[in-house]
Design a protein around this motif. Structure first.
Motif, mmCIF file in Angstrom:
data_model
loop_
_atom_site.group_PDB
_atom_site.id
_atom_site.type_symbol
_atom_site.label_atom_id
_atom_site.label_comp_id
_atom_site.label_asym_id
_atom_site.label_seq_id
_atom_site.Cartn_x
_atom_site.Cartn_y
_atom_site.Cartn_z
ATOM 1 N N PHE A 98 0.801 -1.259 -0.144
ATOM 2 C CA PHE A 98 -0.063 0.414 -0.554
ATOM 3 C C PHE A 98 0.961 1.241 -0.351
ATOM 4 C CE2 PHE A 98 -2.458 -3.254 1.445
ATOM 5 C CZ PHE A 98 -3.498 -3.071 1.545
ATOM 6 N N ASP A 104 -2.051 9.749 -6.237
ATOM 7 C CA ASP A 104 -2.964 8.353 -5.799
ATOM 8 C C ASP A 104 -2.337 7.414 -4.876
ATOM 9 O OD1 ASP A 104 -4.195 9.203 -8.219
ATOM 10 O OD2 ASP A 104 -2.673 8.592 -9.387
ATOM 11 N N MET A 105 -2.945 6.242 -4.015
ATOM 12 C CA MET A 105 -3.264 5.656 -3.790
ATOM 13 C C MET A 105 -2.757 4.162 -4.408
ATOM 14 S SD MET A 105 -4.631 3.670 -0.378
ATOM 15 C CE MET A 105 -4.972 5.094 0.789
ATOM 16 N N ASP A 150 -6.798 8.810 -7.385
ATOM 17 C CA ASP A 150 -7.085 7.613 -7.194
ATOM 18 C C ASP A 150 -6.431 6.710 -6.868
ATOM 19 O OD1 ASP A 150 -9.184 8.927 -9.754
ATOM 20 O OD2 ASP A 150 -8.064 7.995 -11.215
ATOM 21 N N LEU A 151 -7.378 5.504 -6.793
ATOM 22 C CA LEU A 151 -7.000 4.702 -6.143
ATOM 23 C C LEU A 151 -6.698 3.292 -6.887
ATOM 24 C CD1 LEU A 151 -6.578 2.336 -2.979
ATOM 25 C CD2 LEU A 151 -8.964 1.616 -3.304
ATOM 26 N N MET A 267 -10.901 -4.198 -1.838
ATOM 27 C CA MET A 267 -11.484 -2.784 -2.287
ATOM 28 C C MET A 267 -11.991 -1.937 -1.404
ATOM 29 S SD MET A 267 -8.185 -1.456 -3.156
ATOM 30 C CE MET A 267 -8.250 -2.948 -1.865
ATOM 31 N N VAL A 271 -11.670 0.836 0.925
ATOM 32 C CA VAL A 271 -12.424 2.440 0.968
ATOM 33 C C VAL A 271 -13.544 2.496 2.237
ATOM 34 C CG1 VAL A 271 -13.737 3.592 -0.080
ATOM 35 C CG2 VAL A 271 -12.045 2.279 -1.282
ATOM 36 N N ILE A 281 -10.800 9.368 -0.754
ATOM 37 C CA ILE A 281 -10.572 9.194 -1.627
ATOM 38 C C ILE A 281 -11.127 9.542 -2.780
ATOM 39 C CG2 ILE A 281 -9.630 7.771 -3.637
ATOM 40 C CD1 ILE A 281 -8.579 6.367 -1.418
ATOM 41 N N VAL A 285 -11.376 4.183 -8.634
ATOM 42 C CA VAL A 285 -10.590 3.009 -8.341
ATOM 43 C C VAL A 285 -10.157 2.882 -9.273
ATOM 44 C CG1 VAL A 285 -10.235 0.592 -7.500
ATOM 45 C CG2 VAL A 285 -11.732 1.724 -6.367
#
Length: 333
Positions: A98, A104-105, A150-151, A267, A271, A281, A285
């Motif tokens: 992570f 972004d992540m 974004d993720l 995910m 989240v 976020i 995704v």
């Protein structure tokens, strides 16, 4: 005769892992050891077969009904985990990353079947959400309450055929046929608990773990002091599950139902947990490859948390509890 088949399979695996050809005098000793196992009162009535070959010497060590066909069933996990130890190495660990990359992540999946596994978490006196909470702690430490981008999720470690087409379709909603993906959580199942309401005729109480918006529960179960039969039924390959039937006072029912699309489930659960802990976020995704061609993480990441899961613990999880899902992930790895 589960134990009987296990004897045969264990002996076969032992021969596969033999480091060197047996000396001539060892053959008699090995035969005596196997005879003693097969003479145990607990397996004397077994229906099983044994075929052990010293592969380096190309010489049979022991044979018993070796030409007959048997259904190996869960004993195949012994071969799968032995192969994993041989090919990946006893020191291998899955690493799920992570990280932050610019706005972004990024989540880089590893195919780890232990992420969110309840039994493994319990061994470490942790909750199944502990890896996600570690990410929360790292974000808060960095003063981040909203990820502006974004993720981005990389699940390319495995293919995207999550359900084996050769598995029985009429058992698709059973926990032992959970889908297998590069990103997994809680054995890719939703765990349900049904408890009685305050009085007869009132709706039963249905709780789920992990807590997630990804799964919809339709609760038709009612409290009934005279009858106790509860059913959980998934609607086709959707993530909608109906609880029905009757539950007695002071009674409870526990059940695990597999979900569809494990990466999306994982995910959404992640989240949702971020949101419950005050972290949002801003973007969406996205599913894309982030890792380099050799599979390693790219440069320029700010790692928030790297979840590591050692192979030995997964072998324990697979073989002690006959967990199909873990063996499938090890086989794909």
């Amino acid at each position: 005769m589960k134990y009987a088949h296990a004897v045969a399979a264990c002996l076969a695996v032992a021969s596969l892992l033999a480091p060197a050809p047996l000396a001539a005098q060892d053959y008699a000793a090995q035969k005596a050891r196997i005879d003693a196992v097969l003479a145990d009162p607990g397996v004397k009535d077994m229906h099983g077969g044994v075929c052990i070959v010293d592969v380096l010497a190309s010489k049979p060590v022991y044979s018993l009904r070796e030409a007959e066909l048997f259904i190996p069933a869960s004993n195949m996990k012994l071969l799968t985990t032995a192969a994993a130890l041989d090919q990946l190495g006893a020191d291998f660990s899955f690493q799920t990353t992570f990280a932050l990359r610019g706005q972004d992540m990024v989540v880089i999946a590893s195919g780890d079947p232990g992420l969110g596994d309840e039994r493994i978490a319990r061994k470490h006196n942790a909750t199944i959400e502990a890896p996600f909470l570690a990410v929360v702690a790292a974000l808060k430490k960095a003063g981040i309450t909203v990820v502006p981008g974004d993720l981005v999720v990389d699940i390319t470690v495995f293919d995207t055929q999550y359900f084996n087409p050769n598995w029985p379709a009429n058992q698709r909603d059973t926990w032992y046929q959970a889908e297998v993906a590069g990103l997994n959580f809680n054995d890719n199942c939703i765990d349900l608990r049904c408890a009685p309401g305050a009085a007869d005729g009132e709706p039963a109480i249905v709780e789920m773990s992990p807590e997630t918006r990804y799964v919809k529960i339709i609760n038709k179960a009612v409290t009934d002091s005279t009858r106790h039969i509860v059913r959980f039924q998934r609607h086709g390959v959707s993530n909608t599950i109906t609880a029905s039937g009757n539950i007695k006072a002071r009674g409870s029912e526990f059940y695990s139902v597999p979900i569809t699309d494990p990466p999306a489930f994982t995910m959404q659960t992640f989240v949702d947990l971020l949101a419950r802990n005050g972290i949002g976020i801003a973007g969406k995704v996205r599913w894309e490859r982030v890792r380099k061609p050799d599979g390693s993480p790219p440069e320029g990441l700010t790692v928030l948390y790297r979840r590591e899961q050692n192979l030995g613990e997964l072998v324990w999880r697979s073989n002690t509890f006959s967990q199909n899902f873990v063996a499938e992930c090890l086989f794909k790895s």
